[in-house]
Scaffold this motif. Structure first.
Motif, mmCIF file in Angstrom:
data_model
loop_
_atom_site.group_PDB
_atom_site.id
_atom_site.type_symbol
_atom_site.label_atom_id
_atom_site.label_comp_id
_atom_site.label_asym_id
_atom_site.label_seq_id
_atom_site.Cartn_x
_atom_site.Cartn_y
_atom_site.Cartn_z
ATOM 1 N N PRO A 16 52.156 -64.848 -33.788
ATOM 2 C CA PRO A 16 52.511 -64.981 -32.234
ATOM 3 C C PRO A 16 51.118 -64.811 -31.829
ATOM 4 C CG PRO A 16 53.705 -63.135 -33.009
ATOM 5 C CD PRO A 16 53.159 -63.528 -34.229
ATOM 6 N N SER A 17 50.991 -65.464 -30.586
ATOM 7 C CA SER A 17 49.644 -65.370 -29.675
ATOM 8 C C SER A 17 49.707 -63.978 -28.980
ATOM 9 C CB SER A 17 49.547 -66.372 -28.899
ATOM 10 O OG SER A 17 50.731 -66.753 -28.163
ATOM 11 N N SER A 18 51.006 -63.416 -28.725
ATOM 12 C CA SER A 18 50.950 -62.438 -28.103
ATOM 13 C C SER A 18 50.525 -61.155 -28.625
ATOM 14 C CB SER A 18 52.657 -61.907 -27.731
ATOM 15 O OG SER A 18 53.264 -62.008 -29.015
ATOM 16 N N GLY A 19 50.186 -61.098 -29.987
ATOM 17 C CA GLY A 19 49.545 -60.059 -30.688
ATOM 18 C C GLY A 19 50.510 -59.166 -31.095
ATOM 19 N N GLY A 20 51.842 -59.080 -31.105
ATOM 20 C CA GLY A 20 52.933 -58.268 -31.419
ATOM 21 C C GLY A 20 52.410 -57.752 -32.956
ATOM 22 N N THR A 21 52.864 -56.480 -33.105
ATOM 23 C CA THR A 21 52.632 -56.001 -34.484
ATOM 24 C C THR A 21 53.921 -56.424 -35.405
ATOM 25 O OG1 THR A 21 53.872 -53.905 -33.783
ATOM 26 C CG2 THR A 21 51.541 -53.921 -33.472
ATOM 27 N N GLY A 22 53.584 -56.652 -36.648
ATOM 28 C CA GLY A 22 54.594 -56.854 -37.616
ATOM 29 C C GLY A 22 54.097 -56.208 -39.040
ATOM 30 N N ILE A 23 55.238 -56.136 -40.027
ATOM 31 C CA ILE A 23 54.813 -55.619 -41.189
ATOM 32 C C ILE A 23 55.332 -56.592 -42.206
ATOM 33 C CG2 ILE A 23 55.687 -53.837 -42.958
ATOM 34 C CD1 ILE A 23 56.343 -51.995 -40.360
ATOM 35 N N GLY A 24 54.319 -56.810 -43.018
ATOM 36 C CA GLY A 24 54.292 -57.763 -43.986
ATOM 37 C C GLY A 24 54.319 -57.077 -45.448
ATOM 38 N N ALA A 25 54.471 -57.939 -46.594
ATOM 39 C CA ALA A 25 54.137 -57.190 -48.162
ATOM 40 C C ALA A 25 52.741 -56.677 -48.379
ATOM 41 C CB ALA A 25 54.391 -58.342 -48.905
ATOM 42 N N ASN A 26 51.850 -57.443 -47.561
ATOM 43 C CA ASN A 26 50.310 -56.840 -47.815
ATOM 44 C C ASN A 26 49.991 -55.466 -47.062
ATOM 45 O OD1 ASN A 26 49.639 -59.114 -48.918
ATOM 46 N ND2 ASN A 26 49.092 -60.325 -47.334
ATOM 47 N N ASP A 27 51.029 -55.231 -46.098
ATOM 48 C CA ASP A 27 50.819 -54.021 -45.365
ATOM 49 C C ASP A 27 51.461 -52.646 -46.263
ATOM 50 O OD1 ASP A 27 49.808 -55.022 -43.032
ATOM 51 O OD2 ASP A 27 51.541 -55.757 -42.568
ATOM 52 N N LEU A 28 52.272 -53.081 -47.337
ATOM 53 C CA LEU A 28 53.019 -52.034 -48.019
ATOM 54 C C LEU A 28 51.885 -51.229 -49.214
ATOM 55 C CD1 LEU A 28 56.160 -53.519 -48.992
ATOM 56 C CD2 LEU A 28 55.624 -51.907 -46.963
ATOM 57 N N GLU A 29 52.012 -50.147 -49.320
ATOM 58 C CA GLU A 29 51.057 -49.326 -50.425
ATOM 59 C C GLU A 29 51.773 -49.137 -51.506
ATOM 60 O OE1 GLU A 29 49.561 -45.849 -48.433
ATOM 61 O OE2 GLU A 29 48.220 -46.983 -46.995
ATOM 62 N N GLU A 30 51.323 -48.521 -52.569
ATOM 63 C CA GLU A 30 52.077 -48.338 -53.675
ATOM 64 C C GLU A 30 53.100 -47.217 -53.290
ATOM 65 O OE1 GLU A 30 51.185 -45.956 -57.949
ATOM 66 O OE2 GLU A 30 49.626 -46.613 -56.707
ATOM 67 N N CYS A 31 52.747 -46.203 -52.420
ATOM 68 C CA CYS A 31 53.735 -45.085 -52.333
ATOM 69 C C CYS A 31 54.971 -45.731 -51.695
ATOM 70 C CB CYS A 31 53.036 -44.286 -51.181
ATOM 71 S SG CYS A 31 52.509 -44.486 -49.946
ATOM 72 N N ASP A 32 55.097 -46.952 -51.092
ATOM 73 C CA ASP A 32 55.865 -47.388 -50.433
ATOM 74 C C ASP A 32 57.119 -48.074 -51.396
ATOM 75 O OD1 ASP A 32 55.205 -46.548 -47.756
ATOM 76 O OD2 ASP A 32 53.532 -48.367 -47.815
ATOM 77 N N MET A 33 56.606 -48.474 -52.723
ATOM 78 C CA MET A 33 57.356 -49.043 -53.426
ATOM 79 C C MET A 33 57.839 -48.146 -54.533
ATOM 80 S SD MET A 33 54.690 -52.603 -53.768
ATOM 81 C CE MET A 33 54.257 -53.181 -52.275
ATOM 82 N N CYS A 34 58.226 -47.017 -54.326
ATOM 83 C CA CYS A 34 58.762 -46.120 -55.305
ATOM 84 C C CYS A 34 60.452 -46.583 -55.534
ATOM 85 C CB CYS A 34 58.904 -44.612 -55.004
ATOM 86 S SG CYS A 34 59.411 -43.652 -56.130
ATOM 87 N N THR A 35 60.587 -47.142 -56.381
ATOM 88 C CA THR A 35 62.095 -47.774 -56.613
ATOM 89 C C THR A 35 62.855 -46.866 -57.387
ATOM 90 O OG1 THR A 35 61.433 -48.747 -58.643
ATOM 91 C CG2 THR A 35 61.325 -49.924 -56.835
ATOM 92 N N GLU A 36 62.255 -45.686 -57.933
ATOM 93 C CA GLU A 36 63.228 -44.866 -58.598
ATOM 94 C C GLU A 36 64.017 -43.779 -57.847
ATOM 95 O OE1 GLU A 36 60.671 -43.195 -61.818
ATOM 96 O OE2 GLU A 36 60.688 -45.195 -62.825
ATOM 97 N N GLU A 37 64.617 -44.295 -56.843
ATOM 98 C CA GLU A 37 65.379 -43.333 -55.824
ATOM 99 C C GLU A 37 66.394 -42.397 -56.551
ATOM 100 O OE1 GLU A 37 68.200 -46.809 -54.131
ATOM 101 O OE2 GLU A 37 66.633 -46.086 -53.204
ATOM 102 N N ASN A 38 66.818 -42.803 -57.827
ATOM 103 C CA ASN A 38 68.107 -41.987 -58.100
ATOM 104 C C ASN A 38 67.585 -40.967 -59.389
ATOM 105 O OD1 ASN A 38 70.038 -43.310 -56.516
ATOM 106 N ND2 ASN A 38 69.933 -44.965 -57.822
ATOM 107 N N THR A 39 66.286 -40.965 -59.493
ATOM 108 C CA THR A 39 65.502 -40.116 -60.473
ATOM 109 C C THR A 39 66.247 -38.831 -60.282
ATOM 110 O OG1 THR A 39 63.858 -41.364 -60.931
ATOM 111 C CG2 THR A 39 63.868 -39.327 -61.574
#
Length: 641
Positions: free
Chosen positions: A453-476
């Motif tokens: 959007p031209s308004s410049g609102g912030t958003g989060i996409g896949a490119n904004d995620l880091e490795e630490c955000d993708m820890c899937t072993e939440e039941n370890t």
């Protein structure tokens, strides 16, 4: 079944005022020596499943002798175990052969994995040839330059079909009457059949029909008929191959942990396999090791491993209590909600219960709530710390309400009591409204919204995620399993703490595991509980901001630290190594330009670039040196100067 515990952080080892790492341009001495090639096995095309990749995808081809940190070993292309001993970097000698794996040329032609080895004691080595055979070797003294060739004390093919496995850990226990070597190995087994009998019969029938039709081609126009039939045959073969692929895609695998006990009596020189225990799981463990007593095993995995075989003792069935717990675990016993400041828990009790019967005890990290002499309603480690003097409860007309005041305001709890799933979480309406207001700019009511959007609102996409955000072993969970009595003694959930790396800091204890807590990396030492240390995992050191740092390394392959934990090293797949040192006092106090605070210690960061573009095959860190292995060179980096 053991109750779920929590990790007890030693806050004296945390630095809330850590200012970050300062890049140091100080050069470190780097030495190298040529190696004659390194044996390395890649995964086959049919081994790129989650289980195979996690278990065997990245192998450290360099082995450190944790009893003699000056020694490192690797396997060359001929199957020779090569030992490199470094005392003075200025006087490096060539690696020497200490053992040659029998029948290695034949092994290289078979289905195999990488050779792995481990040192359970100062005079023994356990070795897997990668093709299903386990060796126990007498190494003699490894603290000398003598060219002693290792002797075979025990060797045995552990399965009839030469199933390859890798060694995870080993330990040795000596008594007056015997010596026992415990070895923990991992392999993967296939479940189900690739082709069922019906499919095989159908294929054989197709082949018979094809050959009969071909023989009956006669007379005029036979060539045309054969051409047409050839097309039909190709179609049938294609259909058969599709059937094969469909059947193969249904193949599933299970991960096997096997604990072998190899012993000899004091009056005998022969080692024998005296006991084997087998655990099964769905995926490769994050961590697995035998404790120093040789009686328990530590396993960290998203799904608990189950003991399925014990050659010395029959495995008992589940107790009735556990079966009843399984049947009632889905029943809602209480409800709970939370705000940024408090957690409110509500029970509806029987009419016969009065106020005097309520038992309530809360500490900073644990809650006990029940009816005296009758039943415990809720007991266990809290998800986060609370402020006990401010925690209260009320009881009115069967309704028991407990208010817990959070010690740290703001963070929302994912659970109330770790491991207890009998409660129903109810979102506080005011909290839901505030969350909606904060996230409203990330959503839209438009069907075809403009992603930029031209308004410049912030958003989060896949490119904004880091490795630490993708820890899937939440039941370890990390469990301590008593393999003698077939029970879980201790269990702690570590799913919210990303595993950064493992390293053996004390050769007589299991390897340590480094977990991410917030942005820091905390070193935990699993060990047998004592009177002074009742928990089987102890927080022994901290690497400041390591979780944040490691998440930024997109090409990271290995992470290691020395026994004194004076630094941590992260290496890329090729060429680069990053060293992060613990803070050291400065001669003169410095002032932080941004905060104005006086700084008495600085943590340095150093970058090492190797003169090679070959893949890094292995790395180990000691108090004085870092060893790095590529396919043609062994690098020695002096870190203590």
């Amino acid at each position: 079944m053991a109750s779920t515990e929590s990790l007890s952080v030693n806050r004296e080892l945390l630095d809330p005022n850590f200012d970050g790492y300062k890049l140091s341009l100080d050069s470190l001495p780097i030495y190298d020596i040529n190696v004659g090639g390194v044996d390395s096995v890649k995964l086959r095309d049919d081994e790129y499943t989650l289980q195979h990749v996690k278990a065997f995808g990245i192998t450290n081809h360099l082995t450190l002798d944790q009893w003699q940190p000056s020694n490192v070993l690797y396997v060359d292309n001929t199957g020779s175990i090569m030992l490199m001993r470094v005392i003075l970097e200025s006087d490096l000698s060539l690696p020497r052969e200490v053992f040659n794996i029998p029948r290695f040329n034949d092994i290289k032609k078979c289905h195999r994995h990488n050779v792995t080895m481990h040192f359970p004691s100062a005079d023994l080595c356990v070795l897997s040839d990668g093709a299903g055979t386990l060796y126990v070797l007498d190494t003699g003294r490894r603290d000398t330059e003598d060219g002693v060739h290792w002797k075979v004390l025990f060797h045995q093919e552990l399965s009839s079909d030469s199933k390859p496995f890798t060694i995870l850990h080993s330990t040795s226990n000596v008594s007056d009457s015997s010596r026992v070597v415990h070895c923990l190995v991992l392999h993967i087994e296939e479940k189900g059949k690739k082709i069922d009998e019906g499919t095989r019969e159908e294929e054989e029938g197709m082949k018979t029909d094809d050959s009969t039709d071909m023989k009956e081609k006669k007379g005029k126009g036979a060539e045309e008929e054969m051409t047409t039939d050839s097309s039909n045959t190709d179609t049938k073969k294609s259909s058969s191959q599709d059937t094969k692929k469909s059947s193969s895609s249904q193949v599933t695998y299970e991960v096997i942990l096997e604990w072998f006990s190899i012993s000899k009596k004091s009056d005998s020189a022969e080692f024998k396999l005296t006991r084997s225990r087998q655990f099964k799981g769905k995926t490769a463990p994050t961590y697995a090791a035998i404790d120093e007593s040789g009686q328990c095993v530590f396993i960290a995995s998203p799904a608990n491993f189950e003991l399925v075989k014990d050659s010395a003792k029959e495995i008992a069935k589940k107790k009735k209590e556990e079966e009843q717990n399984e049947q009632t675990k889905d029943k809602t016993l209480y409800t709970w909600t939370q705000t940024e400041e408090d957690v409110i828990v509500t029970f509806i009790l029987p009419e016969t219960v009065n106020r005097q019967e309520i038992h309530f005890n809360v500490t900073a990290d644990r809650l006990e709530l029940g009816i005296k002499d009758k039943v415990m309603l809720l007991e266990g480690a809290l998800h986060r710390s609370v402020d006990p003097p401010l925690c209260t409860w009320t009881f009115n007309k069967r309704k028991l309400e407990v208010m817990l005041t959070k010690r740290e305001e703001g963070p929302m709890w994912a659970d109330l009591v770790i491991g207890d799933h009998r409660g129903q979480y109810i979102v506080d309406p005011d909290q839901a409204r505030r969350i909606h207001e904060k996230l409203e700019h990330l959503t839209t009511a438009d069907l075809d919204a403009d992603p930029n959007p031209s308004s410049g609102g912030t958003g989060i996409g896949a490119n904004d995620l880091e490795e630490c955000d993708m820890c899937t072993e939440e039941n370890t969970s990390l469990v301590r399993y008593d393999a003698e009595n077939h029970t879980i003694l201790n269990e702690v959930h570590i799913g919210s703490y990303q595993c950064l790396f493992t390293a053996q800091l004390d050769p007589s204890l299991p390897p340590c595991i480094c977990l991410r807590h917030d942005v820091d990396g905390l070193i935990w030492q699993p060990q047998q509980p004592t009177d002074d240390i009742p928990q089987p995992w102890q927080h022994i050191n901290t690497f400041n901001a390591l979780g944040y740092v490691q998440a930024s390394k997109q090409e990271r392959k290995f992470t290691s630290c020395p026994p004194n934990a004076s630094y941590v090293v992260i290496c890329d797949c090729i060429r680069h190594l990053y060293i992060y040192r613990q803070p050291t006092p400065t001669e003169n106090s410095l002032r932080n330009r941004k905060s104005g605070r006086m700084v008495g210690a600085i943590a340095k960061q150093q970058l090492i670039s190797l003169d090679s573009t070959e893949d890094i095959l292995g790395i180990h860190a000691t108090d004085e040196r870092i060893f790095v292995l590529t396919s043609s060179k062994l690098y020695i980096i002096r870190v203590s100067v």
